[in-house]
Design a protein around this motif. Structure first.
Motif, PDB file in Angstrom:
ATOM      1  N   MET A 142       0.843  -1.170   0.000  1.00 22.29           N
ATOM      2  CA  MET A 142       0.000   0.000   0.000  1.00 22.29           C
ATOM      3  C   MET A 142       0.895   1.243   0.000  1.00 22.29           C
ATOM      4  N   LYS A 143       0.610   2.123  -0.943  1.00 21.65           N
ATOM      5  CA  LYS A 143       1.407   3.343  -1.070  1.00 21.65           C
ATOM      6  C   LYS A 143       0.504   4.553  -0.873  1.00 21.65           C
ATOM      7  N   ILE A 144       0.933   5.478  -0.041  1.00 20.97           N
ATOM      8  CA  ILE A 144       0.172   6.689   0.230  1.00 20.97           C
ATOM      9  C   ILE A 144       0.723   7.819  -0.635  1.00 20.97           C
ATOM     10  N   ASP A 145      -0.158   8.485  -1.346  1.00 22.41           N
ATOM     11  CA  ASP A 145       0.228   9.639  -2.157  1.00 22.41           C
ATOM     12  C   ASP A 145       0.213  10.869  -1.251  1.00 22.41           C
ATOM     13  N   TRP A 146       1.374  11.188  -0.676  1.00 23.32           N
ATOM     14  CA  TRP A 146       1.475  12.256   0.303  1.00 23.32           C
ATOM     15  C   TRP A 146       1.208  13.624  -0.317  1.00 23.32           C
ATOM     16  N   GLU A 147       1.544  13.787  -1.580  1.00 21.76           N
ATOM     17  CA  GLU A 147       1.298  15.065  -2.244  1.00 21.76           C
ATOM     18  C   GLU A 147      -0.200  15.337  -2.357  1.00 21.76           C
ATOM     19  N   ALA A 148      -0.961  14.326  -2.752  1.00 18.50           N
ATOM     20  CA  ALA A 148      -2.411  14.484  -2.861  1.00 18.50           C
ATOM     21  C   ALA A 148      -3.036  14.690  -1.485  1.00 18.50           C
ATOM     22  N   LEU A 149      -2.548  13.985  -0.488  1.00 16.52           N
ATOM     23  CA  LEU A 149      -3.059  14.144   0.869  1.00 16.52           C
ATOM     24  C   LEU A 149      -2.804  15.558   1.381  1.00 16.52           C
ATOM     25  N   GLY A 150      -1.611  16.072   1.132  1.00 17.92           N
ATOM     26  CA  GLY A 150      -1.288  17.439   1.541  1.00 17.92           C
ATOM     27  C   GLY A 150      -2.122  18.468   0.806  1.00 17.92           C
ATOM     28  N   SER A 151      -2.378  18.222  -0.470  1.00 20.73           N
ATOM     29  CA  SER A 151      -3.197  19.127  -1.256  1.00 20.73           C
ATOM     30  C   SER A 151      -4.629  19.178  -0.724  1.00 20.73           C
ATOM     31  N   VAL A 152      -5.187  18.030  -0.424  1.00 19.43           N
ATOM     32  CA  VAL A 152      -6.542  17.974   0.125  1.00 19.43           C
ATOM     33  C   VAL A 152      -6.589  18.663   1.483  1.00 19.43           C
ATOM     34  N   PHE A 153      -5.570  18.439   2.308  1.00 14.48           N
ATOM     35  CA  PHE A 153      -5.513  19.084   3.619  1.00 14.48           C
ATOM     36  C   PHE A 153      -5.447  20.596   3.476  1.00 14.48           C
ATOM     37  N   GLY A 154      -4.616  21.087   2.574  1.00 14.00           N
ATOM     38  CA  GLY A 154      -4.471  22.527   2.383  1.00 14.00           C
ATOM     39  C   GLY A 154      -5.746  23.182   1.887  1.00 14.00           C
ATOM     40  N   VAL A 155      -6.389  22.579   0.905  1.00 13.81           N
ATOM     41  CA  VAL A 155      -7.625  23.139   0.362  1.00 13.81           C
ATOM     42  C   VAL A 155      -8.725  23.108   1.416  1.00 13.81           C
ATOM     43  N   SER A 156      -8.793  22.032   2.177  1.00 13.68           N
ATOM     44  CA  SER A 156      -9.798  21.938   3.237  1.00 13.68           C
ATOM     45  C   SER A 156      -9.570  22.993   4.307  1.00 13.68           C
ATOM     46  N   LEU A 157      -8.335  23.202   4.682  1.00 17.24           N
ATOM     47  CA  LEU A 157      -8.020  24.192   5.707  1.00 17.24           C
ATOM     48  C   LEU A 157      -8.379  25.600   5.238  1.00 17.24           C
ATOM     49  N   VAL A 158      -7.985  25.939   4.026  1.00 18.83           N
ATOM     50  CA  VAL A 158      -8.262  27.280   3.501  1.00 18.83           C
ATOM     51  C   VAL A 158      -9.760  27.506   3.341  1.00 18.83           C
ATOM     52  N   SER A 159     -10.476  26.533   2.800  1.00 17.08           N
ATOM     53  CA  SER A 159     -11.908  26.712   2.595  1.00 17.08           C
ATOM     54  C   SER A 159     -12.657  26.808   3.927  1.00 17.08           C
ATOM     55  N   THR A 160     -12.214  26.066   4.924  1.00 22.57           N
ATOM     56  CA  THR A 160     -12.836  26.154   6.241  1.00 22.57           C
ATOM     57  C   THR A 160     -12.627  27.532   6.847  1.00 22.57           C
ATOM     58  N   VAL A 161     -11.425  28.043   6.762  1.00 26.56           N
ATOM     59  CA  VAL A 161     -11.134  29.370   7.313  1.00 26.56           C
ATOM     60  C   VAL A 161     -11.950  30.443   6.588  1.00 26.56           C
ATOM     61  N   VAL A 162     -12.089  30.319   5.289  1.00 25.81           N
ATOM     62  CA  VAL A 162     -12.846  31.313   4.508  1.00 25.81           C
ATOM     63  C   VAL A 162     -14.323  31.282   4.881  1.00 25.81           C
ATOM     64  N   VAL A 163     -14.907  30.093   4.967  1.00 24.26           N
ATOM     65  CA  VAL A 163     -16.341  29.992   5.274  1.00 24.26           C
ATOM     66  C   VAL A 163     -16.621  30.480   6.695  1.00 24.26           C
ATOM     67  N   VAL A 164     -15.804  30.077   7.646  1.00 23.43           N
ATOM     68  CA  VAL A 164     -16.000  30.528   9.023  1.00 23.43           C
ATOM     69  C   VAL A 164     -15.783  32.038   9.129  1.00 23.43           C
ATOM     70  N   GLY A 165     -14.802  32.555   8.416  1.00 23.72           N
ATOM     71  CA  GLY A 165     -14.564  33.994   8.416  1.00 23.72           C
ATOM     72  C   GLY A 165     -15.727  34.774   7.824  1.00 23.72           C
ATOM     73  N   LEU A 166     -16.269  34.294   6.715  1.00 17.03           N
ATOM     74  CA  LEU A 166     -17.428  34.950   6.117  1.00 17.03           C
ATOM     75  C   LEU A 166     -18.626  34.940   7.056  1.00 17.03           C
ATOM     76  N   PHE A 167     -18.843  33.815   7.722  1.00 20.42           N
ATOM     77  CA  PHE A 167     -19.962  33.723   8.653  1.00 20.42           C
ATOM     78  C   PHE A 167     -19.774  34.693   9.817  1.00 20.42           C
ATOM     79  N   ALA A 168     -18.541  34.779  10.325  1.00 21.24           N
ATOM     80  CA  ALA A 168     -18.259  35.708  11.423  1.00 21.24           C
ATOM     81  C   ALA A 168     -18.471  37.156  10.992  1.00 21.24           C
TER      82      ALA A 168
END
Length: 74
Positions: free
Chosen positions: A1-27
């Motif tokens: 089993m091989k983990i694609d760390w680049e894709a995992l990091g990309s998903v983490f980064g996009v999720s983090l940024v989108s969460t901060v944006v949505v919470v910021g807009l709501f605030a």
């Protein structure tokens, strides 16, 4: 089993940024609604602007969540 760390990091980064944006807009929308209450005594123009800004922030939050659900479903 091989983990694609680049894709995992990309998903983490996009999720983090989108969460901060949505919470910021709501605030910002909640702050605008509270400003609308305090501005209501001073004049109608700024209260209407604050209410419109708050509704725009909430609409953008709703659109971002709906788009996320659309991406999950398709």
């Amino acid at each position: 089993m091989k983990i694609d760390w680049e894709a995992l990091g990309s998903v983490f980064g996009v999720s983090l940024v989108s969460t901060v944006v949505v919470v910021g807009l709501f605030a910002v929308g909640v702050v605008a609604l509270s400003k609308q209450e305090s501005a209501a005594g001073g004049g109608g123009g700024s209260a209407a602007l604050a209410r419109t800004g708050a509704y725009a922030c909430f609409a953008l939050c709703t659109a971002a969540v709906a788009y996320g659900i659309y991406l999950i479903v398709t």
